[in-house]
Structures are given as C-alpha cells and as structure tokens.
Design a protein around this motif. Structure first.
Motif: not given
Length: 209
Positions: A33-62
């Motif tokens: 399995l050669t897959a990118r980390r979930i958190d890293q892809i989110i960080y990268d996409l936020l850094a590249q975003a130009e318009h909108r970002a929507l995040l949905i989650s049940f829990s969030a911590y640290r």
C-alpha cells in the motif's frame, strides 16, 4: 441523498475517465500500500485552496496543525465552513463539543453549522441519531474517510478513505449540505466568547433551531 452520494463516488471510481482518485490512509504501513496520509492530504488541499473549504466531523481533538492550516486559509480569504457534532445535540453521545478543538481560530468569522437535536430521528432507546460523517471539500477536491478530525485518527488509528479531484462531485457534496441548510436540517451555531472557558458541555449558542 447519502446513498446517492455514495453511489456517485462508486461510479466515479469505476468510470474510465481522466479524473483523479487516490486512496488515503493512516496507520501501520505496508509494502503493497503506497497511500498518502489522510491528515497530510487535508493540509495540502487547504494550502492549495482558492475559494471554499468545508470540513465535517463527529469529533475533533488536539488539532494544532489543522488549526494552523485553517488559519492560513482564512487569512488568504478562503470561506471556511465547519459542520460539527455537539454534546447537547447528541445528548451526551459525544463527550466534548468538536468545536472546542478549533478554539484558537476566529470562529465568529467562520461559518459554523450543527445538526439540531430537534431535527434528528430517535433510535429505539430514544437517543438522537449522530452527525457521523467524516468529509472535507476544498474547491474541486473531496476527501471521504473513516477518520474524525482527531490526533488519534491522524496519527495512531487505522483509518482509510479516498480523495477525489472532481468538480462535479465537489459541487454535488456542497450542494447537498447547502440544501440541508436551506431546509433548516442543519443550522448556524454561534461560538461562545473565546474569553470564557468552557467545560465538556456545549458553550455555543444554536441559531435558527
């Protein structure tokens, strides 16, 4: 609507198109399995975003690094929307409001949404259903995974998902939640004054419920 979204994602994976679909992962690694980390892809996409970002989650911590990424996106003028679970809406099925993890952000300048308890179905035990989706949409990229926005999910749990770069899919997901907002199924949630310290219970103020 949720089933339709899943079926659209499956069709996207199966269709021989030029659209980009990538597996993402957190947990033990393997040679196969050669897959990118979930958190890293989110960080990268936020850094590249130009318009909108929507995040949905049940829990969030640290989430220090995620908060830094969101703060950077906000400073660039990105419209940030957070749809999160609360202790009150879940009747204690979540021990701490997910919004507390984002306390360092200028929350009153972001769009904060919740799913009011009054709009939820009850199970046989009389408990309200949960806001259990884990999803993020940054411009034309959609992240769907098993991971909540937590330090454990990003760094220790075994989690899996996909990221799809597809304008139509991204628009479909955003439109789905926009329609739920117009219908009053999800509503604005006013964060508490950041100068006041909250405990495990909700310190925000639901609006339009």
């Amino acid at each position: 609507a949720e089933v339709a979204l899943v079926m659209q994602t499956i069709d996207h994976c199966a269709a021989p198109t030029g659209k980009t679909m990538e597996m993402i992962w957190s947990g033990p690694s393997s040679v196969s399995l050669t897959a990118r980390r979930i958190d890293q892809i989110i960080y990268d996409l936020l850094a590249q975003a130009e318009h909108r970002a929507l995040l949905i989650s049940f829990s969030a911590y640290r989430l220090a690094r995620l908060c830094e990424a969101l703060a950077g996106a906000h400073k660039r003028g990105i419209k940030i929307t957070l749809l999160l679970e609360t202790t009150d809406d879940s009747e204690g099925q979540l021990s701490n409001d997910a919004l507390h993890a984002f306390a360092g952000l200028p929350l009153r300048e972001l769009e904060i949404l919740h799913w009011p308890k009054a709009k939820r179905e009850l199970n046989d035990a009389g408990r309200p259903s949960k806001l259990h989706a884990k999803c993020a949409v940054m411009d034309d990229a959609v992240v769907i995974s098993s991971a909540n926005l937590t330090d454990d999910a990003f760094n220790r749990n075994m989690e899996m998902g996909v990221v799809a770069r597809d304008v139509r899919l991204a628009d479909s997901v955003r439109r789905h939640f926009d329609e739920l907002k117009v219908a009053g199924v999800i509503c604005a949630y006013a964060p508490a004054d950041s100068s006041k310290k909250g405990g495990g219970r909700s310190t925000g103020r639901p609006l339009g419920t």
